[in-house]
Design an enzyme around this catalytic site. Structure first.
Site, PDB file in Angstrom:
ATOM      1  N   ASP A 284       0.832  -1.187   0.000  1.00  0.00           N
ATOM      2  CA  ASP A 284       0.000   0.000   0.000  1.00  0.00           C
ATOM      3  C   ASP A 284       0.880   1.255   0.000  1.00  0.00           C
ATOM      4  O   ASP A 284       0.481   2.286   0.550  1.00  0.00           O
ATOM      5  CB  ASP A 284      -0.864  -0.038   1.282  1.00  0.00           C
ATOM      6  CG  ASP A 284      -2.142   0.757   1.131  1.00  0.00           C
ATOM      7  OD1 ASP A 284      -2.452   1.160   0.009  1.00  0.00           O
ATOM      8  OD2 ASP A 284      -2.816   0.979   2.156  1.00  0.00           O
TER       9      ASP A 284
ATOM     10  N   CYS B 266     -26.183 -11.379  -4.729  1.00  0.00           N
ATOM     11  CA  CYS B 266     -26.046 -10.676  -3.436  1.00  0.00           C
ATOM     12  C   CYS B 266     -25.758  -9.199  -3.673  1.00  0.00           C
ATOM     13  O   CYS B 266     -25.055  -8.831  -4.613  1.00  0.00           O
ATOM     14  CB  CYS B 266     -24.908 -11.307  -2.643  1.00  0.00           C
ATOM     15  SG  CYS B 266     -24.566 -10.474  -1.082  1.00  0.00           S
TER      16      CYS B 266
ATOM     17  N   CYS C  35     -23.596  -5.618   0.650  1.00  0.00           N
ATOM     18  CA  CYS C  35     -22.683  -4.489   0.929  1.00  0.00           C
ATOM     19  C   CYS C  35     -23.229  -3.195   0.347  1.00  0.00           C
ATOM     20  O   CYS C  35     -23.120  -2.131   0.970  1.00  0.00           O
ATOM     21  CB  CYS C  35     -21.300  -4.793   0.358  1.00  0.00           C
ATOM     22  SG  CYS C  35     -21.296  -5.233  -1.386  1.00  0.00           S
TER      23      CYS C  35
ATOM     24  N   CYS D 222     -17.189   7.477   0.918  1.00  0.00           N
ATOM     25  CA  CYS D 222     -16.835   6.333   1.767  1.00  0.00           C
ATOM     26  C   CYS D 222     -16.325   6.827   3.126  1.00  0.00           C
ATOM     27  O   CYS D 222     -15.481   7.728   3.201  1.00  0.00           O
ATOM     28  CB  CYS D 222     -15.759   5.524   1.047  1.00  0.00           C
ATOM     29  SG  CYS D 222     -15.108   4.159   2.016  1.00  0.00           S
TER      30      CYS D 222
ATOM     31  N   CYS E 250     -20.832  -8.926   4.546  1.00  0.00           N
ATOM     32  CA  CYS E 250     -20.572  -9.842   3.430  1.00  0.00           C
ATOM     33  C   CYS E 250     -20.650 -11.292   3.911  1.00  0.00           C
ATOM     34  O   CYS E 250     -19.972 -11.671   4.863  1.00  0.00           O
ATOM     35  CB  CYS E 250     -19.187  -9.560   2.842  1.00  0.00           C
ATOM     36  SG  CYS E 250     -18.753 -10.674   1.495  1.00  0.00           S
TER      37      CYS E 250
HETATM   38 FE1  SF4 Z   1     -22.440  -9.749  -1.322  1.00  0.00          FE
HETATM   39 FE2  SF4 Z   1     -19.959  -9.666  -0.330  1.00  0.00          FE
HETATM   40 FE3  SF4 Z   1     -20.313  -9.604  -2.986  1.00  0.00          FE
HETATM   41 FE4  SF4 Z   1     -21.005  -7.493  -1.484  1.00  0.00          FE
HETATM   42  S1  SF4 Z   1     -18.948  -8.268  -1.786  1.00  0.00           S
HETATM   43  S2  SF4 Z   1     -22.222  -8.421  -3.126  1.00  0.00           S
HETATM   44  S3  SF4 Z   1     -21.735  -8.473   0.398  1.00  0.00           S
HETATM   45  S4  SF4 Z   1     -20.861 -11.301  -1.631  1.00  0.00           S
END
Ligand code: SF4
Length: 368
Positions: free
Chosen positions: A144, A201, A204, A224, A258
């Site tokens: 980083d 999904c 997040c 953010c 997540c």
């Molecule tokens: Fe789902 Fe994790 Fe992908 Fe986000 S990063 S869409 S929480 S699986």
């Protein structure tokens, strides 16, 4: 002839590099071709959309970020290592456990500075490459700390896929992983990238308190909380203060929700060299009492952040963040700690303190 081809007998050069990386305490290691491509090029669009905010250093060295051969002529392979974080036995009891309200600190930041923890091991790995390859290997290490798109190369190196939250996700252990890279002139067969397992999904994206994802796989850093509490200097925009909640340094929300992190068992991983333990939060950073943070002066701040990544926010940034968290807590017990800053000589902190007092008093007025 590739470096890999020089090694006819088993184990291969890549096997031996992998063994050395694991022996040095890293959990994952992979190899990526050090070329530019559509994945590295997305960075230019991201910059163009203004999502980097005040992080001008990203723009200044964008040519290197887009093409690693600009950073290191002759580079062929990028070795990527990953180290999962979180203490083996869960978080320690915070200091002064009865003091409320508390602030939250991103899980990677409360222990020994990850740059320090990773870079020595990474340099040892880099030094070992010449002996393993049987020739002098050119190598440059970054944790980083340089103009390298670590996540892009981690994905190419099969360390994980880049999720919709823009973080690298390992299918077994999730995304709470620190990355280090070594640019080398070794010509090695690249690792096989993993498939994207985000599927339908969007946990997040929906959970982000500040709606920092304009679309899946794209982070607007200016929204953010990790950016506003760490990278951003000056004032936190009024409309973003309530989103910050109780975070005083960084944010883990998009990782905590997540599903790939919820099934993880990092505590089961071996840690013979206690790298992971060094990263675990110190008691004073496990969940710092806001009153304590607000009482810090530059000298006590400097002692408290020494050796941790929290120092990146600087004194003014950390106190600013704590004032916002104090305002969001609406807790009248913090009034005197906040008033001190409202009357202080730092106009930025005084403005955030007046805002926090307004929140605290507004809450009291509405409860009378
Ligand atoms: Fe789902 Fe994790 Fe992908 Fe986000 S990063 S869409 S929480 S699986």
């Amino acid at each position: 002839m590739s470096d890999q081809a020089q090694s006819h007998s088993s184990p291969t050069l890549t096997d031996r590099i992998e063994s050395l990386a694991l022996a040095l305490g890293f959990d994952r290691v992979g190899r990526a071709a050090a070329s530019s491509g559509p994945d590295t090029a997305r960075f230019a669009d991201w910059l163009h959309r203004g999502y980097a905010g005040e992080m001008e250093y990203l723009e200044r060295r964008s040519a290197e970020r887009l093409d690693p051969s600009v950073l290191m002529p002759g580079v062929r392979t990028i070795l990527v290592v990953g180290l999962f974080y979180e203490p083996r036995e869960g978080s320690p009891e915070p200091d002064n456990a009865n003091s409320r309200p508390r602030g939250r600190v991103a899980a990677y930041a409360g222990g020994e500075d990850y740059h320090t923890v990773l870079i020595d091991r990474l340099r040892t790995l880099a030094e070992g490459l010449s002996a393993l390859a049987g020739r002098r290997v050119a190598a440059r290490c970054y944790v980083d700390t340089g103009p390298v798109q670590e996540r892009v190369f981690a994905a190419r190196a099969g360390i994980g896929w880049v999720g919709k939250n823009t973080l690298v996700i390992d299918p077994d252990l999730g995304s709470k992983m620190l990355l280090g890279v070594i640019l080398t002139d070794l010509d090695l067969e690249p690792s096989v990238p993993l498939n994207d397992h985000c599927g339908t999904c969007r946990a997040c994206l929906d959970a982000c308190p500040s709606e920092a994802f304009p679309e899946p796989y794209v982070l607007d850093a200016t929204r953010c909380i990790a950016y506003t509490t760490i990278e951003k200097r000056g004032e936190i925009p009024l409309e973003q203060r309530s989103d910050q909640g109780d975070w005083v340094f960084g944010c883990d929300v998009c990782q905590d929700v997540c599903p790939w992190n919820r099934k993880r068992r990092v505590g089961d991983l071996p840690d013979p060299l206690v790298l992971r333990e060094r990263l675990g939060p110190r008691p004073e950073w496990a969940a710092p009492a806001l009153a304590e943070l607000l009482a810090l002066d530059e000298e006590t701040w400097s002692e408290r952040v020494r050796g941790t990544a929290v120092k990146r926010a600087r004194y003014q940034g950390l106190i600013r963040n704590a004032l916002v968290a104090a305002g969001n807590s609406r807790d009248p017990s913090l009034r005197s700690a906040v008033v001190r800053h409202a009357r202080g000589s730092d106009s930025l902190l005084a403005e955030h303190a007046r805002w926090a007092l307004g929140q605290i008093e507004g809450a009291q007025g509405s409860s009378n």
